[in-house]
Motif scaffolding. Sequence first.
Motif, mmCIF file in Angstrom:
data_model
loop_
_atom_site.group_PDB
_atom_site.id
_atom_site.type_symbol
_atom_site.label_atom_id
_atom_site.label_comp_id
_atom_site.label_asym_id
_atom_site.label_seq_id
_atom_site.Cartn_x
_atom_site.Cartn_y
_atom_site.Cartn_z
ATOM 1 N N HIS A 159 -0.971 -7.877 32.506
ATOM 2 C CA HIS A 159 -1.352 -9.175 31.950
ATOM 3 C C HIS A 159 -2.745 -9.588 32.444
ATOM 4 N N ILE A 167 -5.464 -7.271 30.733
ATOM 5 C CA ILE A 167 -5.662 -7.574 29.302
ATOM 6 C C ILE A 167 -6.290 -8.950 29.125
ATOM 7 N N LEU A 168 -5.794 -9.946 29.863
ATOM 8 C CA LEU A 168 -6.307 -11.310 29.722
ATOM 9 C C LEU A 168 -7.751 -11.429 30.176
ATOM 10 N N MET A 184 -9.765 -10.045 27.335
ATOM 11 C CA MET A 184 -9.699 -10.971 26.202
ATOM 12 C C MET A 184 -10.562 -12.205 26.449
ATOM 13 N N LEU A 199 -8.080 -10.064 19.887
ATOM 14 C CA LEU A 199 -6.822 -9.342 20.054
ATOM 15 C C LEU A 199 -6.531 -8.435 18.862
ATOM 16 N N TYR A 243 -0.924 -9.832 21.100
ATOM 17 C CA TYR A 243 -0.881 -9.648 22.552
ATOM 18 C C TYR A 243 0.351 -8.844 22.968
ATOM 19 N N TYR A 250 0.385 -5.294 24.897
ATOM 20 C CA TYR A 250 1.094 -5.175 26.174
ATOM 21 C C TYR A 250 2.154 -4.080 26.101
#
Length: 268
Positions: free
Chosen positions: A101, A104-105, A108, A173, A254, A258
């Motif tokens: 998380h 990826i965040l 992003m 995304l 998302y 994930y």
Amino acid sequence: MFGKLLKYEFKATGKWYGILFTVLAIASILLGLMVSNITSGGTSLQNSDTFGIIYGFFSIIFFSACTALAISNLVITVRRFYQNIYGREGYLTWTLPANAHQIILSKMTMATIWYIASILGIIFSFIIMIAIVAIGSGVDFFQQFGVLLSYIPTVTWIQFLFYFILSSISGVLFLYLAISIGQLFQNHRVLMAFVSVFVLWIIFGTLGNAIYNANPFSYLINSIYSISYHGTPAIAFSYLAAYIYEIIKILLFYLGIYYITQTKLNLE
């Protein structure tokens, strides 16, 4: 750890974006000054071939800078995600003391901020250029610009900006998901990522068209139209469908990213 990842992302990309924004600002100022000098009668080149050459030269520089910023933003967004997550650099990325998380965040967030900054940079470069030309012609640009903005209520701008942020996140995304789907294939990952872009675009584009005015610009245009002909802005609830649609896309994209990184990760 999220803060450190985000700091690293901006450090890795900040210099390049700084150069692009600087070139764009200089190009808009030079083009504005050149056009202002001519329109205000500061030169006698208006009807000459030299004027066309000079004007064309500065125009090419300005629009090339805008194009370079837009394309570079796309390339950087795609390249950094692919290389850091699924490329050779992924071996290092996935050994960091951070969960999926956070990784990826951080990607992003960085990509979304730079995307919004790029759009605003291009818009402001046009405003700067127009302001220079207007001021050189004796027009009170800031007053006229303020009058223009006053036609659109603050609440409409807030609704538009909120939608713009949501659509920016979903757009980033969207690219990440297409890249992730592409890496599921053993061969031709880049090609399959492009195929995924078109397939996803057709699917969600069709769904978006089925939803009334599911894009940010149509809402702003509707508000301007409503004010012009009815004296009142568009109803705030008219944005609700678009908000929900974008939030659903963000969640779906998302979760897809994930899931692939956690269960189908296949590094080069």
